[in-house]
Structure formats: C-alpha cells, structure tokens
Design a protein around this motif. Structure first.
Motif, PDB file in Angstrom:
ATOM      1  N   ARG A  99      11.259  64.275  -5.905  1.00 56.57           N
ATOM      2  CA  ARG A  99      10.604  63.518  -6.979  1.00 56.57           C
ATOM      3  C   ARG A  99       9.520  62.635  -6.367  1.00 56.57           C
ATOM      4  O   ARG A  99       9.808  61.829  -5.473  1.00 56.57           O
ATOM      5  CB  ARG A  99      11.604  62.657  -7.737  1.00 56.57           C
ATOM      6  CG  ARG A  99      12.672  63.422  -8.489  1.00 56.57           C
ATOM      7  CD  ARG A  99      13.624  62.485  -9.189  1.00 56.57           C
ATOM      8  NE  ARG A  99      12.917  61.626 -10.156  1.00 56.57           N
ATOM      9  CZ  ARG A  99      13.459  60.570 -10.744  1.00 56.57           C
ATOM     10  NH1 ARG A  99      14.699  60.194 -10.426  1.00 56.57           N
ATOM     11  NH2 ARG A  99      12.766  59.869 -11.608  1.00 56.57           N
ATOM     12  N   GLU A 101       8.031  59.924  -7.246  1.00 57.99           N
ATOM     13  CA  GLU A 101       8.281  58.484  -7.272  1.00 57.99           C
ATOM     14  C   GLU A 101       9.336  58.080  -6.241  1.00 57.99           C
ATOM     15  O   GLU A 101       9.253  56.998  -5.634  1.00 57.99           O
ATOM     16  CB  GLU A 101       8.703  58.025  -8.673  1.00 57.99           C
ATOM     17  CG  GLU A 101       9.924  58.721  -9.240  1.00 57.99           C
ATOM     18  CD  GLU A 101       9.613  59.959 -10.049  1.00 57.99           C
ATOM     19  OE1 GLU A 101      10.321  60.185 -11.054  1.00 57.99           O
ATOM     20  OE2 GLU A 101       8.676  60.703  -9.692  1.00 57.99           O
ATOM     21  N   ASP A 102      10.328  58.952  -6.016  1.00 57.35           N
ATOM     22  CA  ASP A 102      11.334  58.649  -5.005  1.00 57.35           C
ATOM     23  C   ASP A 102      10.768  58.813  -3.601  1.00 57.35           C
ATOM     24  O   ASP A 102      11.113  58.051  -2.688  1.00 57.35           O
ATOM     25  CB  ASP A 102      12.546  59.556  -5.187  1.00 57.35           C
ATOM     26  CG  ASP A 102      13.460  59.098  -6.310  1.00 57.35           C
ATOM     27  OD1 ASP A 102      13.074  58.160  -7.036  1.00 57.35           O
ATOM     28  OD2 ASP A 102      14.546  59.679  -6.472  1.00 57.35           O
ATOM     29  N   ARG A 105       9.041  55.700  -2.809  1.00 51.72           N
ATOM     30  CA  ARG A 105      10.004  54.639  -2.486  1.00 51.72           C
ATOM     31  C   ARG A 105      10.496  54.778  -1.053  1.00 51.72           C
ATOM     32  O   ARG A 105      10.687  53.779  -0.342  1.00 51.72           O
ATOM     33  CB  ARG A 105      11.189  54.680  -3.446  1.00 51.72           C
ATOM     34  CG  ARG A 105      10.878  54.219  -4.880  1.00 51.72           C
ATOM     35  CD  ARG A 105      12.085  54.445  -5.795  1.00 51.72           C
ATOM     36  NE  ARG A 105      13.279  53.828  -5.230  1.00 51.72           N
ATOM     37  CZ  ARG A 105      14.481  54.411  -5.207  1.00 51.72           C
ATOM     38  NH1 ARG A 105      14.640  55.639  -5.683  1.00 51.72           N
ATOM     39  NH2 ARG A 105      15.515  53.778  -4.706  1.00 51.72           N
TER      40      ARG A 105
END
Length: 253
Positions: A99, A101-102, A105
């Motif tokens: 993902r 967005e992960d 992060r």
C-alpha cells in the motif's frame, strides 16, 4: 555427513527486520518464502520507483551502511499480508508494504535509524522474486559450528542474526559448508544446489540487540582463516517443506 536444521530465518524487508520461523515451503528456482520480498531504495539508487526487477544491493538501504538497521525485528501476518517491525529505539509499526501510504509510513519510520551521512531512504521496491544479494534466486545456508569457531575469537557468542542467513545447520564441522559447493543437499523435503561462498560486509560487525558496531568480524575472519566468507549461497532445485529438526543429507555426486 549428519546435520539437522537448527534455525530458520526470513527477512521480509531487506536489511529491515528478521523473523524466526518453524518451517517454510520452498519452491524450485525461488527464494525462501517471505524473504527479502521488499527493499528500501535510497535516494541515490539507480532504479525508478515501481521497477519490479532484481537490482544489486548497492541500490538499497542496508545495515552495512546504517548499523542501527540490524536491530529491527519483523513479524509477518501471512494471511493479512502485513509486516510488523520493532526496534529498541522506535515505536512498533505495522504496515502492508504494497500500500503506497504504508510504504511512505515505513520510510518515515526508518529515517531516524539511517546514517545521516549516507544516502537517505527514498522509496520501497518490490521484486518479482526475493531481492537477495545474488543475481539469481538464492537461499543462504550456514553452519552453527562455524559461528562457534568465529565466536571463540570474541569475549561472548556472536548472534546468528548478524549474518542474516536462512537455514542454519547443526552437525557440520566448522567451515564444512564450503566443501559442499557444487554438491546437492537434501534438507527436509527440498533439494538445494550449493553455488558459492558468501563474502561478508560490515553489517556483521553490528550487534542485533543494540544496532551498534561492537565486533570486528571481518578482521577476525581474515586473521583466523584468511578470508571474509561465512556461509554459502544455494539454489532450490526441488521444492518441498523444510522445518526445524529436518535432516540435511548430501546427495550422491
């Protein structure tokens, strides 16, 4: 030769976490399942985001350059496709590396663990096969007797995690794994063709419990045995399950 599987380790994100497992289903021509599926490319990497092929290790953030990374531990949830990472000086993080967005992060999470004088972590890469240090899908096989022989040169035992191996065997003589090059080894239900020695880097000088360099493993190897090799790379020629306690049997030449 009488040897058995003593430990199995996988590293879902190259140089960013290690996990002990009880067994794994190996496939012919493939790396260990969930081993080095992803790698963190640094800002000077010679590959573009989204590239899916194998790339040399120089493109990635590694413990050889940032020793703090070796203290990361990993835990894979295979059903969910997530990886949880922990470190002595960071709060735990759980991500689905596929993902975007992960992945972002994760880059933020590892940034404080990266040497500020080195190229900074930039993006997460995923290979069609494991991002090993070899240009062929490899599995690393190491001997506990060799680890003990090397540890004798230090005041305390060296942790296995320094060497980021996949399969650790008990029962070989020190450095006997080097004699297996060119031979086939049946381990559990899988067969491995031993290809070459593994020449080591500065990642092995860092303590996996602290992330601090505390042992000149390369110097000890050179002074003691005239080389900087530890363990061997192998290819899976016949797939099958390998589990703790399985026998390792040398096949007829």
């Amino acid at each position: 030769m009488t040897a058995r599987v003593a430990h199995l380790w996988r590293h879902p994100i190259k140089s960013h976490g290690v996990e002990s497992v009880a067994g794994a289903d190996f496939a012919a021509g493939a790396t260990m399942p969930w081993d080095r599926v992803w790698a963190i490319a640094h800002e000077a990497a010679k590959l573009a985001p989204g590239a899916a092929g194998w790339a040399p290790c120089a493109n990635f953030s590694r413990a050889a350059k940032s020793p703090d990374l070796i203290a990361i531990r990993a835990r894979v949830d295979e059903a969910a496709g997530t990886v949880t990472l922990t470190h002595p000086r960071r709060a735990p993080i759980t991500i689905d590396p596929d993902r975007p967005e992960d992945a972002a992060r994760l880059i933020e999470w590892v940034a404080p663990l990266s040497d500020p004088e080195r190229s900074r972590p930039a993006f997460l890469a995923r290979a069609a096969r494991g991002m090993t240090d070899t240009d062929y899908p490899s599995v690393s096989i190491l001997g506990l007797a060799s680890l003990r022989a090397l540890s004798e040169r230090f005041e305390s035992p060296l942790a296995m995690e320094r060497f980021r191996g996949n399969i650790w065997l008990e029962g070989l003589a020190p450095w006997e794994e080097f004699d297996l090059i060119g031979r086939s080894l049946r381990i559990g239900g899988a067969t491995f063709r031993i290809r070459e020695r593994i020449t080591r880097c500065k990642a092995t000088t860092a303590n996996p419990a602290t992330g601090h360099r505390d042992a000149d493993t390369l110097g000890a190897l050179q002074d003691g045995w005239g080389h900087r090799d530890f363990g061997v790379y192998a290819e899976v020629t016949e797939g099958g399950r390998v589990a703790l306690g399985d026998a390792a049997v040398l096949e007829a030449a």
